[in-house]
Design an enzyme around this catalytic site. Structure first.
Site, PDB file in Angstrom:
ATOM      1  N   GLU A   1     -66.146  10.530 -14.396  1.00 48.57           N
ATOM      2  CA  GLU A   1     -65.417  10.445 -13.062  1.00 48.57           C
ATOM      3  C   GLU A   1     -65.517   8.997 -12.580  1.00 48.57           C
ATOM      4  O   GLU A   1     -64.280   8.403 -12.304  1.00 48.57           O
ATOM      5  CB  GLU A   1     -66.180  11.123 -11.768  1.00 48.57           C
ATOM      6  CG  GLU A   1     -66.324  12.581 -12.428  1.00 48.57           C
ATOM      7  CD  GLU A   1     -64.969  13.403 -12.519  1.00 48.57           C
ATOM      8  OE1 GLU A   1     -64.007  12.784 -12.077  1.00 48.57           O
ATOM      9  OE2 GLU A   1     -64.987  14.458 -12.627  1.00 48.57           O
TER      10      GLU A   1
ATOM     11  N   ASP B   1     -60.772  18.996 -22.248  1.00 46.27           N
ATOM     12  CA  ASP B   1     -59.133  18.639 -22.132  1.00 46.27           C
ATOM     13  C   ASP B   1     -59.015  17.283 -22.515  1.00 46.27           C
ATOM     14  O   ASP B   1     -58.050  17.110 -23.368  1.00 46.27           O
ATOM     15  CB  ASP B   1     -59.096  19.024 -20.749  1.00 46.27           C
ATOM     16  CG  ASP B   1     -59.852  18.440 -19.710  1.00 46.27           C
ATOM     17  OD1 ASP B   1     -61.064  18.037 -20.027  1.00 46.27           O
ATOM     18  OD2 ASP B   1     -59.802  18.874 -18.635  1.00 46.27           O
TER      19      ASP B   1
ATOM     20  N   GLU C   1     -59.071  28.633  -9.842  1.00 44.02           N
ATOM     21  CA  GLU C   1     -59.761  27.675 -10.640  1.00 44.02           C
ATOM     22  C   GLU C   1     -60.021  28.583 -12.184  1.00 44.02           C
ATOM     23  O   GLU C   1     -59.945  27.588 -13.025  1.00 44.02           O
ATOM     24  CB  GLU C   1     -61.104  27.411  -9.995  1.00 44.02           C
ATOM     25  CG  GLU C   1     -61.985  26.522 -10.704  1.00 44.02           C
ATOM     26  CD  GLU C   1     -61.447  24.935 -10.492  1.00 44.02           C
ATOM     27  OE1 GLU C   1     -62.302  24.147 -10.402  1.00 44.02           O
ATOM     28  OE2 GLU C   1     -60.273  24.728 -10.095  1.00 44.02           O
TER      29      GLU C   1
ATOM     30  N   GLU D   1     -52.784  19.236 -12.290  1.00 43.15           N
ATOM     31  CA  GLU D   1     -52.475  19.427 -13.702  1.00 43.15           C
ATOM     32  C   GLU D   1     -51.117  20.319 -13.962  1.00 43.15           C
ATOM     33  O   GLU D   1     -50.359  19.678 -14.768  1.00 43.15           O
ATOM     34  CB  GLU D   1     -53.603  20.038 -14.685  1.00 43.15           C
ATOM     35  CG  GLU D   1     -54.900  19.127 -14.881  1.00 43.15           C
ATOM     36  CD  GLU D   1     -55.722  18.987 -13.733  1.00 43.15           C
ATOM     37  OE1 GLU D   1     -56.497  18.064 -13.554  1.00 43.15           O
ATOM     38  OE2 GLU D   1     -55.487  19.832 -12.891  1.00 43.15           O
TER      39      GLU D   1
ATOM     40  N   THR E   1     -55.697  10.023 -17.633  1.00 44.79           N
ATOM     41  CA  THR E   1     -56.053  11.127 -17.334  1.00 44.79           C
ATOM     42  C   THR E   1     -55.759  11.430 -15.663  1.00 44.79           C
ATOM     43  O   THR E   1     -55.914  12.508 -15.059  1.00 44.79           O
ATOM     44  CB  THR E   1     -57.100  11.933 -17.851  1.00 44.79           C
ATOM     45  OG1 THR E   1     -57.187  13.352 -17.667  1.00 44.79           O
ATOM     46  CG2 THR E   1     -58.366  11.271 -17.152  1.00 44.79           C
TER      47      THR E   1
END
Length: 880
Positions: free
Chosen positions: A79, A226, A320, A338, A424
């Site tokens: 993160e 991902d 989710e 996304e 991303t």
């Protein structure tokens, strides 16, 4: 700024900042917070995209003046990299662009880049492992192994956590000329690539950072994996290194083989990729259509995006996690961006205004359901509309950016967005970095790559201007078949006309009495919470959700029924599996050079006992499904009949064509794109009746192989084939026959045809190759198309894959793998929620419960399946 600065995040319901340690811990979610004004840094380049250059200049001054990176706090390496390091680099990228333009940021002297470099060095201690994979957490002040670090004991990390570093770290190296960052990121990627599952080319979700062993062996494109795939492709774009593209293409080929079941993307086991690992999808996979646009594979991108959009229209937001029959699995929605990202890329690729309407819906839903006085609040439950006091930094960093770009015209932008690539976290890195400060060898040292026969790879990283000729009708034609996939593809609860069905005076349904052709039985099943499900890969599942039963008594009856069904399947021995058969095209210009792998039938002529096989010209029957009397018998007589799979039993088709005078039959799969290359073969079973009256041979071809014959008919009209137990050499085929002289003269033409058919994935096997073809043959019975209630008489259930002929009972999943007729062209109804109360059995309708005498020992089978059960149990405990 008004309510939260300098805190990391805004709490939109209580109108104050979230400071780590001052609010109740949220577990791993709080690892993104490092007391470094996270939201401010994460949204720097968003301000420039929105043409808020003055505000950007003020924000950069605040970051330089107020942000401290030397805090005694443990943060997530992943993160911190994508949000803070990426935010600083994105801010630096647009700052130097603005400075070059001459109006704003004239005072700027790379201060954000200096902070980025400082942060980069603070992340490097995490890479102190023998594998090169980073620890998942690092202390900003003390690193990893320092006595006061309070971290460094972890053994596992997620694939995305270790594989989503290369863009930021390489950009930092290219901007500064310091090679170490890019070197560490490349080493981590190299290690993951080397540890991929070699037979499937998939990676798991969690890996041991010291040994490289896969801790979680399920694989998908959502949470935990991902952005690993995303960064392989984008690293190729940004850095120009072909090895990244080769790796991505290898993984992508595996994804499209095993995980992509359009419009669904279902997790599988890396070592058993034909076995689904869960019955739900997480919302993070919504990025994948956008990545497919960058890759140039538009059709599946449109299909998956449309499915996701329908889920959103049903629930207002993307839950989710949601089940494969589109019910809520995890009800939260933390305002993830996304789906908006994929919408933006699809609009860029297609020019279809439909995607503007999608964007409008997203904005309306945000304003209607998520907007609160101090910001936008995450949804605690999309079903009730309840809020959570949470507004993650990615909402402003990504959601605002993508939605603005979706509607912005080129003249609305003060710079050309095409000159940048999105990380991303949607941070902007300039493409000119590919030619700057190449401080290390451009080519990675990697192992061999599989040669991939996929014309799609020609389109990798296409220019969006030429990928799509702005023809919105093309995208619409792909979306149209999916317009009702969420609401109408799966039967909902039954009408409660007979409230006492399955309980009360009516005796419970026994497995041995069950007939799927009996509507009353199907209603009893639903009453007991048991649903009959058709999977895309050809299997049928019986799944019990105790919570869906009409009463606790009905739930008990359902549990008993499932146990009986499993016992019924496991107690009876299966007849010996039949090996694959061969369909050989022997007419001009093929002359036996094209051999198609075919599935056998448990009825009709046994080709292994008739070595000469059955030879004849092919003819398409009317009706094409062969489920009623043949109306063109004159065309079928003394021919081998071609027919479509579906709508009735295989044996019924055989009787109809035999009555019309056919000497054999070939059933062609109607499941578009299916192929023996990617799906295990199976054998066609009878209908539970005596099939001694069927004397002609019947074979089954998957869609891709069947189309080779259909294409040959369209081009050459008269096509002759040989049905046999294995391919014959040309001398045997033409023995005793006059071989035309033009065979010799047309060698060039034949070779060209061979090349053409090779490009179409036809099987050019000699007899030895055909004999050694895959023995992974299952048993199916033909069934009617349509909803799952139309299945007929699984009085007998027949599992399929010999590699997984097994049965196992657990509280999670009780499975008898099997293959069956895949009826309807739209996506079949998949399994529902995975819950502790769930029992599941995969079965075959209408075929005898019999097991292969030559399968592996039961101890081996149970040990094998216990591994799968453990994986299921672990997945049930997962949190995104």
């Amino acid at each position: 700024q008004e309510h939260a600065y300098p805190a990391d995040e805004l709490m939109p319901l209580t109108c104050r900042g979230r400071v780590r340690g001052q609010e109740p811990s949220r577990g791993d979610v709080d690892d993104a917070l490092g007391k470094f004004s996270l939201t401010l840094i994460d949204t720097l380049d968003t301000l420039v995209v929105l043409n808020k250059t003055k505000e950007f200049e003020e924000a950069v001054r605040k970051v330089i003046k107020d942000v401290n990176l030397d805090n005694d706090i443990v943060v997530s390496v992943f993160e911190t990299n994508i949000r803070v390091l990426g935010g600083l680099l994105g801010g630096h990228s647009v700052a130097i662009m603005l400075k070059e333009k001459g109006e704003y940021m004239q005072w700027y002297n790379g201060e954000l880049l200096h902070m980025a470099k400082e942060l980069g060095y603070k992340l490097l201690p995490a890479f102190n492992t023998t594998s090169g994979l980073p620890y998942p957490r690092v202390n900003l002040k003390f690193g990893v192994r320092h006595p006061e670090a309070r971290t460094g004991t972890e053994t596992d990390t997620c694939t995305a956590c270790a594989g989503t570093l290369i863009l930021e770290f390489a950009a930092l190296s290219r901007f500064t000329g310091t090679a170490i960052f890019e070197e560490y990121a490349r080493k981590a990627l190299d290690f993951i690539w080397e540890k991929r599952q070699r037979s499937s080319n998939l990676v798991g979700v969690t890996i041991n950072i010291h040994t490289g062993d896969w801790v979680r062996k399920d694989s998908g494109v959502g949470a935990g994996i991902d952005s690993y795939y995303e960064y392989l492709l984008k690293a190729y774009v940004l850095l120009g290194d072909d090895s990244f593209l080769e790796r991505f293409n290898t993984h992508y080929d595996a994804i499209m083989r095993y995980i992509s079941q359009p419009p669904l993307l279902l997790d599988v086991h890396i070592h058993k990729p034909m076995l689904n690992a869960r019955t739900w999808m997480d919302s993070l996979l919504a990025f994948f259509p956008g990545l497919q646009v960058l890759k140039g594979d538009i059709r599946p991108a449109i299909e998956t995006h449309e499915m996701l959009y329908q889920v959103i229209k049903k629930h207002n937001f993307l839950p989710e996690a949601f089940t494969t029959d589109f019910r809520v699995h995890w009800a939260q929605h933390p305002l993830r961006p996304e789906f908006a990202e994929s919408t933006y890329f699809l609009y860029k690729a297609t020019g279809d205004p439909y995607y503007l309407e999608v964007g409008k819906t997203l904005i309306e839903n945000l304003n209607k359901y998520a907007r609160v006085p101090c910001g936008f609040a995450a949804m605690k439950d999309v079903r009730t509309g309840s809020h959570e006091d949470r507004m993650d930094s990615f909402f402003l960093a990504e959601m605002f950016k993508y939605l603005y770009l979706l509607f912005a015209d080129k003249e609305d932008m003060i710079f050309d967005i095409e000159d940048y690539i999105f990380t991303t976290e949607a941070h902007l890195l300039p493409l000119w970095l590919s030619t700057t400060n190449q401080t290390i060898s451009k080519k990675n040292t990697t192992t061999e790559y599989t040669e991939l026969d996929d014309s799609n790879f020609d389109w990798t990283c296409p220019n969006t201007q030429i990928l799509f000729p702005n023809d919105p009708m093309f995208a619409q034609s792909i979306r149209e078949p999916l317009k009702n996939v969420v609401d109408k593809s799966c039967p909902r609860g039954i009408s409660r006309v007979e409230d006492n069905l399955g309980s009360g005076p009516k005796p419970p349904l026994r497995a041995r009495d069950f007939m799927a052709s009996n509507p009353e039985h199907l209603e009893i099943l639903k009453k007991m919470g048991v649903s009959l499900i058709h999977l895309k890969d050809g299997r049928v599942q019986l799944v019990q959700h105790a919570v869906q039963a009409a009463s606790s008594l009905d739930a008990e009856d359902g549990l008993r029924f499932m146990q009986e069904m499993i016992e019924l399947s496991s107690q009876q021995q299966k007849e010996q599996q039949l090996p694959p058969r061969a369909v050989q095209i022997v007419s001009h210009p093929f002359f036996g050079r094209v051999v198609l792998t075919a599935g056998p039938a448990q009825f009709g002529m046994d080709l292994s006992k008739h070595k000469a096989g059955t030879r004849g010209f092919v003819a398409t029957i009317k009706p094409y499904n062969g489920c009623s009397e043949i109306t063109n018998p004159e065309a079928v007589k003394e021919k081998i009949a071609l027919m479509q799979r579906g709508q009735c039993m295989f044996a019924e088709k055989a009787r109809n064509i035999q009555k019309a005078g056919a000497i054999g039959g070939i059933v062609i799969d109607d499941n578009e794109g299916s192929s023996s290359d990617t799906a295990p073969l199976f054998q066609m079973a009878g209908d539970g009746k005596n099939t001694d009256d069927i004397t002609i041979p019947m074979l089954f071809l998957f869609n891709k192989e069947g189309n080779i014959i259909l294409d040959a008919i369209r081009e050459y009209e008269a096509v002759e084939v040989l049905l046999s137990d294995k391919a014959k050499d040309r001398a045997t085929i033409f023995k005793g026959k006059m071989i035309p002289n033009y065979i010799i003269d047309s060698n060039l033409e034949v070779e060209n045809m061979d090349q053409k058919l090779s490009e179409n994935d036809s099987h050019k096997q000699n007899s030895e190759e055909a004999t050694s073809a895959s023995q992974d043959v299952g048993t199916v019975s033909e069934e009617p198309e349509g909803e799952s209630s139309d299945v007929t008489d699984p009085d007998s259930l027949s599992p399929a894959d010999t590699a997984s002929d097994s049965v196992s009972v657990s509280n999670q999943d009780s499975s008898v793998p099997g293959r069956q007729e895949a009826g309807a062209p739209e996506p079949a109804c998949p399994p529902g929620d995975s819950q502790p109360q769930e029992q599941q059995t995969e079965t075959e309708p209408n075929s005898k419960v019999n097991w292969d005498n030559k399968v592996q020992p039961m101890e081996s089978i149970l040990a094998d399946w216990n591994e799968d059960i453990e994986a299921f149990e672990m997945m049930e405990k997962d949190e995104l």
